[in-house]
Enzyme design. Structure first.
Site, PDB file in Angstrom:
ATOM      1  N   THR A  51       0.826  -1.202   0.000  1.00 32.66           N
ATOM      2  CA  THR A  51       0.000   0.000   0.000  1.00 32.66           C
ATOM      3  C   THR A  51       0.863   1.256   0.000  1.00 32.66           C
ATOM      4  O   THR A  51       0.464   2.290  -0.544  1.00 32.66           O
ATOM      5  CB  THR A  51      -0.931  -0.002   1.225  1.00 32.66           C
ATOM      6  OG1 THR A  51      -1.747  -1.179   1.173  1.00 32.66           O
ATOM      7  CG2 THR A  51      -1.825   1.215   1.257  1.00 32.66           C
ATOM      8  N   TYR A 139       4.999 -12.487   4.609  1.00 29.48           N
ATOM      9  CA  TYR A 139       3.943 -11.725   3.930  1.00 29.48           C
ATOM     10  C   TYR A 139       3.580 -12.436   2.634  1.00 29.48           C
ATOM     11  O   TYR A 139       4.343 -12.411   1.666  1.00 29.48           O
ATOM     12  CB  TYR A 139       4.442 -10.301   3.683  1.00 29.48           C
ATOM     13  CG  TYR A 139       3.517  -9.379   2.939  1.00 29.48           C
ATOM     14  CD1 TYR A 139       2.187  -9.697   2.665  1.00 29.48           C
ATOM     15  CD2 TYR A 139       3.983  -8.144   2.498  1.00 29.48           C
ATOM     16  CE1 TYR A 139       1.355  -8.820   1.976  1.00 29.48           C
ATOM     17  CE2 TYR A 139       3.169  -7.258   1.808  1.00 29.48           C
ATOM     18  CZ  TYR A 139       1.866  -7.605   1.546  1.00 29.48           C
ATOM     19  OH  TYR A 139       1.052  -6.732   0.857  1.00 29.48           O
ATOM     20  N   LYS A 168       1.461 -12.726   7.522  1.00 24.46           N
ATOM     21  CA  LYS A 168       0.314 -11.969   7.013  1.00 24.46           C
ATOM     22  C   LYS A 168      -0.143 -12.629   5.725  1.00 24.46           C
ATOM     23  O   LYS A 168       0.657 -12.837   4.805  1.00 24.46           O
ATOM     24  CB  LYS A 168       0.717 -10.518   6.744  1.00 24.46           C
ATOM     25  CG  LYS A 168      -0.306  -9.703   5.955  1.00 24.46           C
ATOM     26  CD  LYS A 168       0.293  -8.376   5.518  1.00 24.46           C
ATOM     27  CE  LYS A 168      -0.655  -7.603   4.607  1.00 24.46           C
ATOM     28  NZ  LYS A 168      -0.060  -6.344   4.095  1.00 24.46           N
ATOM     29  N   ILE A 213      -3.400  -6.477   9.033  1.00 24.69           N
ATOM     30  CA  ILE A 213      -2.713  -5.328   8.439  1.00 24.69           C
ATOM     31  C   ILE A 213      -3.672  -4.805   7.379  1.00 24.69           C
ATOM     32  O   ILE A 213      -3.815  -5.387   6.308  1.00 24.69           O
ATOM     33  CB  ILE A 213      -1.348  -5.736   7.865  1.00 24.69           C
ATOM     34  CG1 ILE A 213      -0.459  -6.252   9.000  1.00 24.69           C
ATOM     35  CG2 ILE A 213      -0.688  -4.566   7.152  1.00 24.69           C
ATOM     36  CD1 ILE A 213       0.943  -6.647   8.580  1.00 24.69           C
TER      37      ILE A 213
END
Length: 362
Positions: A51, A139, A168, A213
């Site tokens: 992001t 991730y 994540k 997240i």
């Protein structure tokens, strides 16, 4: 940082850009954003992630961004740095530098472009983990990297490497997220599993995960934080209401991250850009039918019980981004603005009428 401290709602902070030819990073806006998120009740902040457009940042910019975020919020909320690189050597270098700059933990994306086997991914993360002393969160975001971290690989890495303490999952596959939680629960160490898709936060918590997240926390930090806070307080109804509220924010599948959230803050690095319509709204596809009595808007004399409503993000007169619906009426399109509290069901404010036919004739 203990694994038990890896929890709650952690916004992957947006990187605001200045409106100049070089599209430089707007550090004052970044400070303001970090302070606003902290005040909004989030439980951590993660700069330089997907992001945050890490792939579009230079090494120097990455360092400066982390230094700014650390200076603004460190000691009040944990800072999770994103140091992922294309190669193992680059990832190690970025991870070491993040540690030197004071990050509390690392959220590390797999290498992208070149397809890697699970053994190669295991070796990659093991090498990076040995080079630093910070806790590492794996991730998984295969749609962006082309490399999927299988649940068995996550389990093996968390089992075999002391400072790999969580993962994540942004795969969008809820069964994959559940498998992460189930397999790591079998280990003789605490592991924090975080939802990377905002719509899966409450499911993650119910399954035994640690939080999420969450990109939408950049826009509504208080609302997203309520999912976690209400759940931990035993208020499942409140947690579900907050989870449902953010479902109408935007459709990431049709408007890829980080475009929707980036509309709230200055600049988006080219070639990705936010295309605003004439009236200042950011249009998105229809999410679902709305029933009368359930957010129904439009002509009160209309006999039809259903109508289409289009979710919008709008820049309000207060300079903040608000969720709005564009509802088709006989007069054109009516916008209804929601503040953060309004999303959870409080009052609505009509902020104007827009006639698309008149607009097209200009």
């Amino acid at each position: 940082m203990k694994t038990s401290d890896i929890k709650g709602i952690i916004p992957p902070v947006i990187t605001p850009m200045n409106n100049d030819p070089e599209q430089t990073v707007n550090h004052q806006a970044l400070r303001d954003q970090g302070e606003g998120l902290r005040a909004g009740g989030v439980h951590g902040i993660s700069p330089r992630g997907t992001t945050g457009e890490a792939s579009a940042l230079s090494s120097q910019e990455k360092e400066e961004i982390l230094a700014t975020v650390n200076d603004q919020v460190k000691g009040r909320v944990p800072v999770y740095a994103g140091p992922g690189g294309i190669t193992t050597a680059e990832t190690i270098r970025l991870s070491k530098r993040a540690e030197e700059l004071g990050a509390d933990a690392l959220s590390i994306i797999p290498p992208s472009f070149a397809l890697a086997s699970q053994k190669e991914l295991y070796d990659h993360y093991t090498a990076v983990a040995k080079a630093v002393n910070l806790p590492i969160i794996l991730y998984n975001i295969p749609a962006r990297t082309g490399n999927k971290l299988l649940p068995e690989t996550v389990q093996a890495l968390c089992r075999d490497v002391e400072n790999i303490v969580g993962a994540k999952d942004s795969s969008g596959d809820i069964e994959n997220l559940k498998a992460y939680i189930r397999l790591t629960r079998e280990l003789d160490k605490e592991v924090a599993i975080l939802a990377g898709n905002d719509g899966a936060i409450l499911t993650c918590l119910k399954e035994g995960g640690a939080g999420g997240i969450a990109g939408r926390a950049n826009i509504w930090p208080e609302t997203v934080a309520k999912i976690y806070d209400c759940f931990k307080a035993g208020d499942l109804e409140g947690a579900q209401a907050a989870q449902d509220a953010i479902a109408v924010a935007y459709s990431p599948a049709s408007t890829p991250n980080p475009v929707p959230g980036k509309a709230a803050w200055p600049g988006l690095r080219c070639p990705v850009a936010v295309a605003l319509s004439e009236d200042g709204g950011l249009p998105f596809p229809i999410i679902r039918w709305m029933e009368r009595g359930e957010g129904y808007m439009g002509d009160e004399n209309k006999t039809n019980n259903k109508q289409y409503e289009y979710p919008y993000l709008m820049q309000g007169r207060d300079g903040m981004l608000h969720l709005a619906y564009a509802a088709r009426t006989r007069q054109g399109i009516k916008y209804v603005r929601f503040s953060e509290q309004d999303v959870l069901g409080a009052k609505r404010e009509t902020v104007g009428l827009y006639n698309p036919t008149a607009a097209q004739s200009r």
